[in-house]
Motif scaffolding. Structure first.
Motif, mmCIF file in Angstrom:
data_model
loop_
_atom_site.group_PDB
_atom_site.id
_atom_site.type_symbol
_atom_site.label_atom_id
_atom_site.label_comp_id
_atom_site.label_asym_id
_atom_site.label_seq_id
_atom_site.Cartn_x
_atom_site.Cartn_y
_atom_site.Cartn_z
ATOM 1 N N VAL A 94 -7.765 48.131 7.205
ATOM 2 C CA VAL A 94 -8.173 47.410 8.235
ATOM 3 C C VAL A 94 -7.377 46.019 8.223
ATOM 4 O O VAL A 94 -7.470 45.254 7.156
ATOM 5 N N ARG A 95 -6.573 45.602 9.269
ATOM 6 C CA ARG A 95 -5.916 44.454 9.474
ATOM 7 C C ARG A 95 -6.364 43.456 10.527
ATOM 8 O O ARG A 95 -6.843 44.062 11.487
ATOM 9 N N LEU A 96 -6.533 42.052 10.342
ATOM 10 C CA LEU A 96 -6.764 41.386 11.264
ATOM 11 C C LEU A 96 -5.706 40.559 11.729
ATOM 12 O O LEU A 96 -5.062 39.800 10.966
ATOM 13 N N ASP A 97 -5.267 40.792 12.911
ATOM 14 C CA ASP A 97 -4.270 39.953 13.869
ATOM 15 C C ASP A 97 -4.745 38.857 14.798
ATOM 16 O O ASP A 97 -5.799 39.124 15.203
ATOM 17 N N LEU A 98 -3.661 38.098 15.039
ATOM 18 C CA LEU A 98 -4.120 36.977 15.987
ATOM 19 C C LEU A 98 -2.919 36.913 16.972
ATOM 20 O O LEU A 98 -1.642 36.978 16.591
ATOM 21 N N VAL A 99 -3.246 36.849 18.271
ATOM 22 C CA VAL A 99 -2.267 37.090 19.392
ATOM 23 C C VAL A 99 -2.601 35.787 20.287
ATOM 24 O O VAL A 99 -3.782 35.574 20.632
ATOM 25 N N GLY A 100 -1.658 34.822 20.031
ATOM 26 C CA GLY A 100 -2.057 33.255 20.901
ATOM 27 C C GLY A 100 -0.797 33.463 21.935
ATOM 28 O O GLY A 100 0.221 33.676 21.940
ATOM 29 N N ILE A 101 -1.473 32.969 23.128
ATOM 30 C CA ILE A 101 -0.737 32.876 24.489
ATOM 31 C C ILE A 101 -0.933 31.677 25.157
ATOM 32 O O ILE A 101 -1.946 31.181 25.165
ATOM 33 N N VAL A 102 0.341 31.037 25.300
ATOM 34 C CA VAL A 102 0.445 29.602 25.979
ATOM 35 C C VAL A 102 0.794 29.864 27.352
ATOM 36 O O VAL A 102 1.894 30.656 27.528
ATOM 37 N N LEU A 103 -0.060 29.561 28.355
ATOM 38 C CA LEU A 103 0.323 29.865 29.684
ATOM 39 C C LEU A 103 1.148 28.191 30.173
ATOM 40 O O LEU A 103 0.119 27.202 30.455
ATOM 41 N N PRO A 104 2.391 28.239 30.227
ATOM 42 C CA PRO A 104 2.804 27.080 30.633
ATOM 43 C C PRO A 104 2.667 26.694 32.260
ATOM 44 O O PRO A 104 2.341 27.392 32.823
ATOM 45 N N ASP A 105 2.820 25.344 32.630
ATOM 46 C CA ASP A 105 2.758 25.031 34.008
ATOM 47 C C ASP A 105 3.586 25.766 34.949
ATOM 48 O O ASP A 105 3.663 25.998 35.896
ATOM 49 N N ARG A 106 4.949 25.990 34.264
ATOM 50 C CA ARG A 106 5.941 26.745 35.086
ATOM 51 C C ARG A 106 6.712 27.632 34.073
ATOM 52 O O ARG A 106 6.493 27.553 32.684
ATOM 53 N N GLY A 107 7.044 28.710 34.425
ATOM 54 C CA GLY A 107 7.626 29.838 33.565
ATOM 55 C C GLY A 107 6.677 31.003 32.915
ATOM 56 O O GLY A 107 5.467 31.092 33.213
ATOM 57 N N ALA A 108 7.552 31.654 32.129
ATOM 58 C CA ALA A 108 6.762 32.807 31.524
ATOM 59 C C ALA A 108 5.884 32.413 30.428
ATOM 60 O O ALA A 108 6.028 31.356 29.814
ATOM 61 N N PRO A 109 4.683 33.113 30.195
ATOM 62 C CA PRO A 109 3.949 32.796 29.150
ATOM 63 C C PRO A 109 4.662 33.037 27.772
ATOM 64 O O PRO A 109 5.475 33.584 27.561
ATOM 65 N N VAL A 110 4.062 32.281 26.951
ATOM 66 C CA VAL A 110 4.645 32.330 25.449
ATOM 67 C C VAL A 110 3.382 32.952 24.575
ATOM 68 O O VAL A 110 2.570 32.676 24.548
#
Length: 118
Positions: A94-110
């Motif tokens: 079993v592995r623990l992963d993290l997905v972080g998402i930044v939603l900018p004011d404009r443009g595509a999410p990171v």
């Protein structure tokens, strides 16, 4: 915002070759955002979504207490779902992963995916 982030995270995991087993699995002790299969391993994935702002970056938001809780939840999920179905723990562990998402004011999410964070 959280559901949107989880949708993006699930898409990223699938694009990297993983199979989503469950989303938002809950028990009395808490919730696991995403559970996936990566080859022979089971991946417990925490998803953190933030708007672009001077607040904490999502990749910095997994303190040791949260990691320990996710490990306990993963053990419970394994017993209730995986072992009940397959009889043995996953061969790849079993592995623990993290997905972080930044939603900018404009443009595509990171979207950032870090494997093995805890």
């Amino acid at each position: 915002m959280g559901r949107y982030g989880e949708d993006l995270a699930a898409r990223r995991l699938r694009e990297s070759g993983m199979t989503i087993l469950e989303r938002n699995w809950r028990c009395a002790e808490g919730e696991i955002d995403l559970i996936a299969r990566d080859g022979d391993a089971v991946v417990v994935c925490e998803v953190k979504t933030r708007r672009a702002a001077p607040f904490q970056h999502p990749m910095e938001s997994l303190p040791p207490a949260k990691t320990a809780r996710l490990r306990r939840l993963a053990a419970r999920w394994l017993g209730e779902r995986w072992i009940a179905r397959y009889g043995n723990p996953p061969a790849g562990g079993v592995r623990l992963d993290l997905v972080g998402i930044v939603l900018p004011d404009r443009g595509a999410p990171v979207v950032q995916h870090v494997r093995g964070v805890g």
